[in-house]
Design a protein around this motif. Structure first.
Motif, PDB file in Angstrom:
ATOM      1  N   GLY A  34       0.789  -1.225   0.000  1.00 51.55           N
ATOM      2  CA  GLY A  34       0.000   0.000   0.000  1.00 51.55           C
ATOM      3  C   GLY A  34       0.824   1.279   0.000  1.00 51.55           C
ATOM      4  N   VAL A  35       2.045   1.216  -0.497  1.00 48.09           N
ATOM      5  CA  VAL A  35       2.903   2.405  -0.583  1.00 48.09           C
ATOM      6  C   VAL A  35       2.527   3.185  -1.838  1.00 48.09           C
ATOM      7  N   LYS A  36       2.318   4.485  -1.689  1.00 52.18           N
ATOM      8  CA  LYS A  36       1.826   5.302  -2.803  1.00 52.18           C
ATOM      9  C   LYS A  36       2.879   6.250  -3.384  1.00 52.18           C
ATOM     10  N   ASN A  37       3.999   6.423  -2.683  1.00 47.41           N
ATOM     11  CA  ASN A  37       5.022   7.376  -3.109  1.00 47.41           C
ATOM     12  C   ASN A  37       6.290   6.641  -3.523  1.00 47.41           C
ATOM     13  N   ILE A  38       6.752   6.919  -4.727  1.00 47.63           N
ATOM     14  CA  ILE A  38       7.914   6.226  -5.287  1.00 47.63           C
ATOM     15  C   ILE A  38       8.876   7.263  -5.849  1.00 47.63           C
ATOM     16  N   VAL A  39      10.154   7.093  -5.540  1.00 50.65           N
ATOM     17  CA  VAL A  39      11.195   7.993  -6.044  1.00 50.65           C
ATOM     18  C   VAL A  39      12.181   7.165  -6.858  1.00 50.65           C
ATOM     19  N   VAL A  40      12.451   7.600  -8.072  1.00 49.10           N
ATOM     20  CA  VAL A  40      13.314   6.839  -8.987  1.00 49.10           C
ATOM     21  C   VAL A  40      14.436   7.724  -9.511  1.00 49.10           C
ATOM     22  N   ALA A  41      15.653   7.234  -9.420  1.00 50.36           N
ATOM     23  CA  ALA A  41      16.796   7.935 -10.005  1.00 50.36           C
ATOM     24  C   ALA A  41      16.887   7.605 -11.486  1.00 50.36           C
ATOM     25  N   SER A  42      17.135   8.627 -12.306  1.00 51.51           N
ATOM     26  CA  SER A  42      17.241   8.397 -13.745  1.00 51.51           C
ATOM     27  C   SER A  42      18.129   9.467 -14.368  1.00 51.51           C
ATOM     28  N   THR A  43      19.169   9.046 -15.059  1.00 50.98           N
ATOM     29  CA  THR A  43      20.116   9.987 -15.657  1.00 50.98           C
ATOM     30  C   THR A  43      19.618  10.505 -16.999  1.00 50.98           C
ATOM     31  N   THR A  44      19.414   9.594 -17.941  1.00 52.67           N
ATOM     32  CA  THR A  44      18.937  10.000 -19.268  1.00 52.67           C
ATOM     33  C   THR A  44      17.419  10.113 -19.309  1.00 52.67           C
ATOM     34  N   THR A  75      22.173  19.245 -19.509  1.00 54.50           N
ATOM     35  CA  THR A  75      21.517  18.156 -18.794  1.00 54.50           C
ATOM     36  C   THR A  75      21.652  16.866 -19.589  1.00 54.50           C
ATOM     37  N   GLU A  76      21.706  15.758 -18.872  1.00 54.51           N
ATOM     38  CA  GLU A  76      21.782  14.439 -19.525  1.00 54.51           C
ATOM     39  C   GLU A  76      20.395  13.865 -19.804  1.00 54.51           C
ATOM     40  N   LEU A  77      19.350  14.522 -19.292  1.00 56.61           N
ATOM     41  CA  LEU A  77      17.980  14.054 -19.481  1.00 56.61           C
ATOM     42  C   LEU A  77      17.559  14.256 -20.935  1.00 56.61           C
ATOM     43  N   LYS A  78      17.153  13.179 -21.589  1.00 55.29           N
ATOM     44  CA  LYS A  78      16.752  13.245 -22.988  1.00 55.29           C
ATOM     45  C   LYS A  78      15.310  13.719 -23.100  1.00 55.29           C
ATOM     46  N   GLU A  79      15.082  14.577 -24.075  1.00 55.85           N
ATOM     47  CA  GLU A  79      13.795  15.232 -24.207  1.00 55.85           C
ATOM     48  C   GLU A  79      12.661  14.232 -24.420  1.00 55.85           C
ATOM     49  N   GLU A  80      12.902  13.178 -25.213  1.00 59.19           N
ATOM     50  CA  GLU A  80      11.820  12.225 -25.476  1.00 59.19           C
ATOM     51  C   GLU A  80      11.382  11.493 -24.211  1.00 59.19           C
ATOM     52  N   PHE A  81      12.341  11.186 -23.336  1.00 58.53           N
ATOM     53  CA  PHE A  81      11.998  10.530 -22.081  1.00 58.53           C
ATOM     54  C   PHE A  81      11.317  11.511 -21.127  1.00 58.53           C
ATOM     55  N   LYS A  82      11.776  12.742 -21.136  1.00 59.28           N
ATOM     56  CA  LYS A  82      11.155  13.772 -20.300  1.00 59.28           C
ATOM     57  C   LYS A  82       9.686  13.929 -20.652  1.00 59.28           C
ATOM     58  N   GLU A  83       9.391  14.001 -21.929  1.00 58.21           N
ATOM     59  CA  GLU A  83       8.011  14.174 -22.381  1.00 58.21           C
ATOM     60  C   GLU A  83       7.144  12.989 -21.973  1.00 58.21           C
ATOM     61  N   GLU A  84       7.697  11.776 -22.098  1.00 57.12           N
ATOM     62  CA  GLU A  84       6.925  10.582 -21.745  1.00 57.12           C
ATOM     63  C   GLU A  84       6.646  10.526 -20.247  1.00 57.12           C
ATOM     64  N   ILE A  85       7.651  10.854 -19.443  1.00 61.47           N
ATOM     65  CA  ILE A  85       7.481  10.846 -17.984  1.00 61.47           C
ATOM     66  C   ILE A  85       6.357  11.792 -17.575  1.00 61.47           C
ATOM     67  N   LEU A  86       6.389  13.008 -18.095  1.00 61.00           N
ATOM     68  CA  LEU A  86       5.378  13.999 -17.741  1.00 61.00           C
ATOM     69  C   LEU A  86       4.003  13.615 -18.295  1.00 61.00           C
ATOM     70  N   LYS A  87       3.970  13.059 -19.486  1.00 60.13           N
ATOM     71  CA  LYS A  87       2.708  12.638 -20.101  1.00 60.13           C
ATOM     72  C   LYS A  87       2.028  11.565 -19.264  1.00 60.13           C
ATOM     73  N   ASN A  88       2.836  10.716 -18.630  1.00 53.87           N
ATOM     74  CA  ASN A  88       2.297   9.625 -17.823  1.00 53.87           C
ATOM     75  C   ASN A  88       1.945  10.062 -16.398  1.00 53.87           C
ATOM     76  N   GLY A  89       2.075  11.352 -16.112  1.00 58.08           N
ATOM     77  CA  GLY A  89       1.629  11.883 -14.838  1.00 58.08           C
ATOM     78  C   GLY A  89       2.654  11.885 -13.727  1.00 58.08           C
ATOM     79  N   ALA A  90       3.904  11.560 -14.042  1.00 56.83           N
ATOM     80  CA  ALA A  90       4.960  11.577 -13.032  1.00 56.83           C
ATOM     81  C   ALA A  90       5.573  12.977 -12.944  1.00 56.83           C
ATOM     82  N   LYS A  91       6.375  13.177 -11.914  1.00 54.08           N
ATOM     83  CA  LYS A  91       7.053  14.446 -11.701  1.00 54.08           C
ATOM     84  C   LYS A  91       8.550  14.267 -11.938  1.00 54.08           C
ATOM     85  N   ILE A  92       9.204  15.344 -12.353  1.00 52.31           N
ATOM     86  CA  ILE A  92      10.652  15.319 -12.548  1.00 52.31           C
ATOM     87  C   ILE A  92      11.280  16.351 -11.632  1.00 52.31           C
ATOM     88  N   PHE A  93      12.292  15.918 -10.878  1.00 49.32           N
ATOM     89  CA  PHE A  93      13.048  16.850 -10.046  1.00 49.32           C
ATOM     90  C   PHE A  93      14.501  16.853 -10.493  1.00 49.32           C
TER      91      PHE A  93
END
Length: 230
Positions: A34-44, A75-93
């Motif tokens: 029942g954990v609702k908060n998840i934090v994931v490290a991601s470079t690209t 930044t090492e974050l790739k734009e296509e992955f950034k767009e997908e992450i945000l589209k799926n409702g996640a947050k980027i820090f």
């Protein structure tokens, strides 16, 4: 005497080849616990994008390298992955690494490790500037050490001690601090932090979060998975 038995997955080797299996095990864990908060490290952003597909409906925070980590101003974050992450409702820090960035800069420039403290006092909104809420790069962990132990120790002592459990353990703790400092996760509810060794993901921990200035309130509650050889 009371105790609980739970299964832990130990990968034979560290690395990104464990990513898909790890994310599957984390999904099973958070559904069961029942954990609702998840934090994931991601470079690209690749691991973050994978996580955003799996954890739709959760408070998923993807923590990236800060700008300038590899090349100045980039930044090492790739734009296509950034767009997908945000589209799926996640947050980027994207922000300063809670346990390493300042110490790394000092070591690089001066060949040694020294603690620093810096205080800022600004009038921001009135002058049309922007506000960033995140880890204080030069003070928060050092302040916690001074408060609890009456002395100052380098941040890399903490980081390298956490690495005794693997690089992923250090990063899981770090990104939890960063997400808490940014106000993206609650500090009164457990989170699952996911990180890896270099690329991908091979470590998942259940953590009671804390802000960096209260570093010693953080608790690593459970190991969900990690590499046994690293």
């Amino acid at each position: 005497m009371s105790f609980i038995e739970k299964k832990v997955a130990y990968f034979q080797t560290a690395g990104e080849q464990n990513t898909d299996t790890l994310l599957k095990k984390v999904k099973e864990y958070v559904e069961r616990e029942g954990v609702k908060n998840i934090v994931v490290a991601s470079t690209t952003g690749e691991t973050g994008a994978k996580a955003s597909r799996i954890f739709k409906g959760y408070n998923l925070v993807v923590v990236t390298h800060c700008f300038g980590f590899q090349k100045p101003g980039e930044t090492e974050l790739k734009e296509e992955f950034k767009e997908e992450i945000l589209k799926n409702g996640a947050k980027i820090f994207t922000g300063t690494h809670a346990l390493s960035s300042v110490e790394r800069a000092i070591r690089k420039d001066f060949g040694t490790i020294q603690p620093l403290e810096l205080e800022f006092k600004e009038e921001i909104l009135k002058n049309g500037a922007k506000i960033f809420t995140g880890t204080h790069a030069l003070s928060s962990v050092e302040r916690a050490i001074r408060k609890d132990f009456g002395t100052i120790q380098p941040l890399e002592v903490i980081a390298n001690t956490l690495r005794l459990m693997g690089e992923g353990t250090k990063v899981c703790v770090e990104i939890t601090l960063m997400a808490a400092d940014a106000g993206l996760i609650p500090v009164d509810k457990d989170v699952v932090a996911v990180a890896g060794t270099g690329r991908g993901a091979d470590t998942a921990l259940r953590i009671k979060p804390a802000n960096t200035g209260r570093f010693f309130d953080l608790r690593i509650r459970e190991v969900i998975a990690k590499p046994s050889n690293f």
